[in-house]
Design a protein around this motif. Structure first.
Motif, short mmCIF file in Angstrom:
data_model
loop_
_atom_site.label_atom_id
_atom_site.label_comp_id
_atom_site.label_asym_id
_atom_site.label_seq_id
_atom_site.Cartn_x
_atom_site.Cartn_y
_atom_site.Cartn_z
N TYR A 77 31.11 -2.92 21.57
CA TYR A 77 31.07 -4.20 21.73
C TYR A 77 32.45 -4.91 21.30
CZ TYR A 77 25.83 -4.33 22.21
OH TYR A 77 24.69 -3.79 22.58
N ARG A 78 32.83 -4.27 20.36
CA ARG A 78 34.19 -4.74 19.87
C ARG A 78 35.21 -4.26 20.91
NH1 ARG A 78 36.53 -2.23 14.53
NH2 ARG A 78 36.80 -0.40 15.87
N GLY A 79 35.24 -3.11 21.42
CA GLY A 79 36.07 -2.63 22.38
C GLY A 79 36.10 -3.69 23.67
N LYS A 80 34.76 -4.23 23.87
CA LYS A 80 34.62 -5.10 25.18
C LYS A 80 35.53 -6.58 24.99
CE LYS A 80 32.39 -2.40 28.13
NZ LYS A 80 32.91 -2.38 29.57
N LEU A 81 34.96 -6.93 23.79
CA LEU A 81 35.49 -8.17 23.45
C LEU A 81 37.13 -8.17 23.29
CD1 LEU A 81 32.71 -9.50 20.76
CD2 LEU A 81 33.21 -10.37 23.28
N ASN A 82 37.52 -7.18 22.77
CA ASN A 82 38.99 -7.01 22.37
C ASN A 82 39.86 -6.41 23.35
OD1 ASN A 82 38.95 -8.51 20.02
ND2 ASN A 82 38.77 -6.60 18.84
N ARG A 83 39.04 -5.95 24.52
CA ARG A 83 39.62 -5.01 25.73
C ARG A 83 40.50 -4.08 25.13
NH1 ARG A 83 43.10 -9.45 29.03
NH2 ARG A 83 42.95 -7.46 30.36
N SER A 84 39.69 -3.40 24.15
CA SER A 84 40.18 -2.02 23.46
C SER A 84 39.86 -0.68 24.29
CB SER A 84 39.88 -1.96 22.09
OG SER A 84 40.25 -0.86 21.53
N ARG A 85 40.47 -0.23 24.97
CA ARG A 85 40.15 0.97 25.58
C ARG A 85 39.78 2.14 24.55
NH1 ARG A 85 42.95 5.73 27.59
NH2 ARG A 85 41.84 6.62 29.50
N SER A 86 40.65 2.10 23.48
CA SER A 86 40.36 3.12 22.25
C SER A 86 39.15 3.00 21.76
CB SER A 86 41.60 3.22 21.14
OG SER A 86 41.46 1.79 20.74
N ASP A 87 38.67 1.87 21.72
CA ASP A 87 37.20 1.61 21.08
C ASP A 87 36.23 2.02 21.98
OD1 ASP A 87 37.73 0.63 18.51
OD2 ASP A 87 37.42 -1.42 19.00
N VAL A 88 36.38 1.31 23.31
CA VAL A 88 35.45 1.93 24.23
C VAL A 88 35.20 3.29 24.37
CG1 VAL A 88 34.99 1.49 26.63
CG2 VAL A 88 35.82 -0.27 25.52
N LEU A 89 36.26 4.08 24.58
CA LEU A 89 36.16 5.58 24.55
C LEU A 89 35.70 6.17 23.26
CD1 LEU A 89 39.62 6.27 26.55
CD2 LEU A 89 37.22 6.07 27.37
N ALA A 90 35.87 5.79 22.22
CA ALA A 90 35.18 6.01 20.72
C ALA A 90 33.97 6.14 20.95
CB ALA A 90 36.01 5.59 19.73
N ALA A 91 33.59 5.09 21.36
CA ALA A 91 31.97 4.50 21.48
C ALA A 91 31.31 5.76 22.21
CB ALA A 91 31.80 3.35 21.81
N ARG A 92 31.85 5.98 23.57
CA ARG A 92 31.33 6.84 24.33
C ARG A 92 31.14 8.47 23.99
NH1 ARG A 92 34.53 9.09 29.61
NH2 ARG A 92 35.45 10.35 28.13
N ARG A 93 32.22 8.78 23.23
CA ARG A 93 32.03 10.09 22.50
C ARG A 93 31.03 10.04 21.56
NH1 ARG A 93 37.76 9.49 22.71
NH2 ARG A 93 38.04 8.47 20.53
N GLU A 94 30.89 9.02 20.71
CA GLU A 94 29.67 9.19 19.85
C GLU A 94 28.55 9.02 20.50
OE1 GLU A 94 28.16 8.93 15.81
OE2 GLU A 94 29.65 10.05 17.02
#
Length: 228
Positions: A77-94
């Motif tokens: 969610y943080r990645g989506k709101l902040n447009r952070s690719r690294s957060d979005v990808l980290a979430a997928r790995r988990e």
């Protein structure tokens, strides 16, 4: 690249809200953030709180899969709101690690399905695949697994219906079946009840047969769907 938003991302696993006398869990904070906030700053503050609570809990039990899932969802969610690719990808790995560790858990399949499908909804198939490695086929497969394992949970069918109509606005009948299942399913937790109500709202629109209007409504009914 199209803007990442929080509206599409499904994959929440949240239980009942605590009473004031009880300490909030990461799940409690996320449900409040997802449906009780209407601006980005407040949502991000609540997401950060959820991550801090999860981190504290994981220090005591690093293998707590439910807490790991909530933390991954908060990061996504943080990645989506902040447009952070690294957060979005980290979430997928988990999410992938959690699915591998417990293939019988519908919530982790749902989270991974939501990650892929939300990315496709927000970016389109080509950009989602190119920028993030997200694929409709993977999302569809994981959603089928989530439904097979947790169809009796209102939240699972409800979230599936909300994303199905966004992925394919022409499939009104399919989304309607899922919404009807959600309305008639078991709703034992606060989140189940919230999503059951969302499915009921969507169902009223689906019964009119307008897939595009229903898809637009579904986006607003998703967690964080009312944050611009």
């Amino acid at each position: 690249m199209k803007r990442f938003t929080a509206a599409g991302l499904l994959g929440i696993s949240i239980t009942a809200l605590c009473s004031p006398a009880q300490a909030e869990t990461a799940r409690d904070v996320l449900v409040n953030a997802a449906f009780g906030t209407t601006n980005k700053a407040t949502a991000l503050a609540r997401i950060s709180q959820a991550i801090a609570i999860a981190d504290s809990s994981l220090k005591r039990d690093p293998q707590d899969s439910n807490t790991r899932l909530q933390r991954a969802l908060a990061i996504s969610y943080r990645g989506k709101l902040n447009r952070s690719r690294s957060d979005v990808l980290a979430a997928r790995r988990e999410f992938e690690a959690l699915v591998a560790a417990d293939p019988r858990n519908p919530e982790t399949h749902l989270a991974l399905a939501g990650w892929h499908l939300a990315s496709v909804i927000e970016l389109g198939p080509f950009m989602a695949r190119t920028a993030l490695g997200a694929r409709t086929a993977v999302g569809t497969k994981e959603m089928a697994q989530a439904l097979a394992l947790g169809r009796n949970r209102a939240s699972v069918s409800a979230l599936a219906s909300l994303q199905q109509i966004q992925v394919n606005p022409d499939d009104v009948a399919g989304a309607r079946r899922l919404a009807e299942a959600a309305v008639g399913a078991r709703a034992e937790t606060s989140f189940d009840r919230v999503m059951q109500r969302q499915a009921g709202t969507l169902l009223a629109s689906l019964r009119k047969g307008d897939g595009k209007a229903s898809a637009s409504l579904a986006k607003q009914l998703m967690p964080f769907g009312r944050i611009a």
